[in-house]
Scaffold this motif. Structure first.
Motif, PDB file in Angstrom:
ATOM      1  N   TRP A 166       0.840  -1.204   0.000  1.00 57.55           N
ATOM      2  CA  TRP A 166       0.000   0.000   0.000  1.00 57.55           C
ATOM      3  C   TRP A 166       0.876   1.256   0.000  1.00 57.55           C
ATOM      4  CZ3 TRP A 166      -4.377   1.850  -1.326  1.00 57.55           C
ATOM      5  CH2 TRP A 166      -4.893   3.010  -0.768  1.00 57.55           C
ATOM      6  N   ASN A 167       1.931   1.253   0.808  1.00 60.27           N
ATOM      7  CA  ASN A 167       2.832   2.408   0.859  1.00 60.27           C
ATOM      8  C   ASN A 167       3.528   2.621  -0.481  1.00 60.27           C
ATOM      9  OD1 ASN A 167       2.191   2.822   3.555  1.00 60.27           O
ATOM     10  ND2 ASN A 167       3.936   1.655   4.298  1.00 60.27           N
ATOM     11  N   SER A 168       3.825   1.532  -1.169  1.00 55.96           N
ATOM     12  CA  SER A 168       4.415   1.659  -2.503  1.00 55.96           C
ATOM     13  C   SER A 168       3.439   2.373  -3.429  1.00 55.96           C
ATOM     14  CB  SER A 168       4.755   0.278  -3.072  1.00 55.96           C
ATOM     15  OG  SER A 168       5.663  -0.386  -2.242  1.00 55.96           O
ATOM     16  N   TYR A 169       2.189   1.957  -3.360  1.00 59.81           N
ATOM     17  CA  TYR A 169       1.147   2.598  -4.166  1.00 59.81           C
ATOM     18  C   TYR A 169       0.985   4.069  -3.775  1.00 59.81           C
ATOM     19  CZ  TYR A 169      -3.557   3.942  -5.607  1.00 59.81           C
ATOM     20  OH  TYR A 169      -4.629   4.624  -6.122  1.00 59.81           O
ATOM     21  N   LEU A 170       0.887   4.335  -2.457  1.00 61.19           N
ATOM     22  CA  LEU A 170       0.704   5.721  -2.006  1.00 61.19           C
ATOM     23  C   LEU A 170       1.894   6.593  -2.379  1.00 61.19           C
ATOM     24  CD1 LEU A 170      -0.947   5.648   1.536  1.00 61.19           C
ATOM     25  CD2 LEU A 170      -1.958   6.332  -0.643  1.00 61.19           C
ATOM     26  N   SER A 171       3.088   6.044  -2.259  1.00 61.45           N
ATOM     27  CA  SER A 171       4.270   6.813  -2.634  1.00 61.45           C
ATOM     28  C   SER A 171       4.223   7.159  -4.114  1.00 61.45           C
ATOM     29  CB  SER A 171       5.536   6.022  -2.308  1.00 61.45           C
ATOM     30  OG  SER A 171       6.667   6.770  -2.668  1.00 61.45           O
ATOM     31  N   TRP A 172       3.867   6.188  -4.926  1.00 57.04           N
ATOM     32  CA  TRP A 172       3.743   6.433  -6.364  1.00 57.04           C
ATOM     33  C   TRP A 172       2.663   7.481  -6.619  1.00 57.04           C
ATOM     34  CZ3 TRP A 172      -0.688   5.037  -9.249  1.00 57.04           C
ATOM     35  CH2 TRP A 172      -0.584   5.301 -10.620  1.00 57.04           C
ATOM     36  N   LYS A 173       1.504   7.317  -5.971  1.00 55.37           N
ATOM     37  CA  LYS A 173       0.377   8.233  -6.170  1.00 55.37           C
ATOM     38  C   LYS A 173       0.736   9.644  -5.685  1.00 55.37           C
ATOM     39  CE  LYS A 173      -3.632   7.323  -7.366  1.00 55.37           C
ATOM     40  NZ  LYS A 173      -4.150   7.448  -8.748  1.00 55.37           N
ATOM     41  N   ALA A 174       1.393   9.719  -4.539  1.00 53.45           N
ATOM     42  CA  ALA A 174       1.726  11.019  -3.954  1.00 53.45           C
ATOM     43  C   ALA A 174       2.825  11.742  -4.731  1.00 53.45           C
ATOM     44  CB  ALA A 174       2.161  10.848  -2.497  1.00 53.45           C
ATOM     45  N   ASN A 175       3.680  10.993  -5.398  1.00 53.51           N
ATOM     46  CA  ASN A 175       4.843  11.609  -6.039  1.00 53.51           C
ATOM     47  C   ASN A 175       4.753  11.685  -7.555  1.00 53.51           C
ATOM     48  OD1 ASN A 175       6.903  12.226  -3.853  1.00 53.51           O
ATOM     49  ND2 ASN A 175       6.220  10.167  -3.318  1.00 53.51           N
ATOM     50  N   LYS A 176       3.677  11.167  -8.132  1.00 53.65           N
ATOM     51  CA  LYS A 176       3.565  11.278  -9.587  1.00 53.65           C
ATOM     52  C   LYS A 176       3.107  12.691  -9.942  1.00 53.65           C
ATOM     53  CE  LYS A 176      -1.101   9.763 -10.622  1.00 53.65           C
ATOM     54  NZ  LYS A 176      -1.915   9.022 -11.524  1.00 53.65           N
ATOM     55  N   SER A 177       3.528  13.128 -11.074  1.00 50.43           N
ATOM     56  CA  SER A 177       3.194  14.500 -11.502  1.00 50.43           C
ATOM     57  C   SER A 177       1.781  14.594 -12.001  1.00 50.43           C
ATOM     58  CB  SER A 177       4.136  14.932 -12.605  1.00 50.43           C
ATOM     59  OG  SER A 177       5.456  14.890 -12.131  1.00 50.43           O
TER      60      SER A 177
END
Length: 177
Positions: A166-177
């Protein structure tokens, strides 16, 4: 491995709050590394250590204290054990806590990435609904099991281990442009 688990248990018994926060921060960092390496395929040269440190900071300063505190509050609001209690806790967690937590997480990560208030609002409008729907695919079953089988002082750690993905997903979601 058993020795590490026993040492963790001893530390958790002696310093539950600190250990839960360190566990959460560390595992949010692991999630970011997985995000950058497996989802985004940045490679070691393209890996942003600064981003991983930011995500760990969110884990230490926000995820650990907030989720750990929430579990304590939830146990006071809905005391007891058993399947009906676990189901009630999961429902309250997913209806009241998860939507707020997710919005705050995305906002904090965006602010740490230097986005303005207007940009953060735009990111929330774009990404929040998708993240919340994804949350509902993963977390209700995990939380029912967590509230039914896991003692309070282990819940944050159990959730954070499950949350590596989940954190991998959130990190991707939070950091994508």
């Amino acid at each position: 491995m058993a020795g590490l688990w026993r040492a963790y248990q001893r530390l958790l018994g002696a310093h539950p709050w600190k250990v839960q926060i360190v566990t959460a921060g560390s595992l949010v960092g692991v999630g970011d590394v997985i995000s950058q390496q497996l989802l985004e395929r940045k490679g070691l040269k393209g890996h942003s250590i600064e981003r991983t440190v930011k995500m760990m900071g969110i884990g230490f300063c926000f995820v650990g204290p907030v989720v750990g505190g929430w579990y304590k509050i939830l146990d006071r609001i809905i005391p007891g054990s058993g399947k009906p209690v676990a189901l009630k806790k999961m429902l309250l967690d997913q209806v009241a806590f998860a939507p707020c937590f997710l919005g705050c997480f995305l906002s904090i990560a965006s602010a740490l990435n230097g986005l303005s208030g207007e940009q953060i609002w735009g990111k929330l409008k774009r990404d929040y609904k998708d993240a919340l729907i994804t949350n509902y695919y993963i977390w209700p079953a995990v939380q029912v099991a967590n509230f039914y089988f896991i003692p309070l002082y282990h819940r944050l750690a159990v959730v954070q281990f499950v949350a590596i993905i989940w954190n991998s997903y959130l990190s991707w979601k939070a950091n994508k442009s």
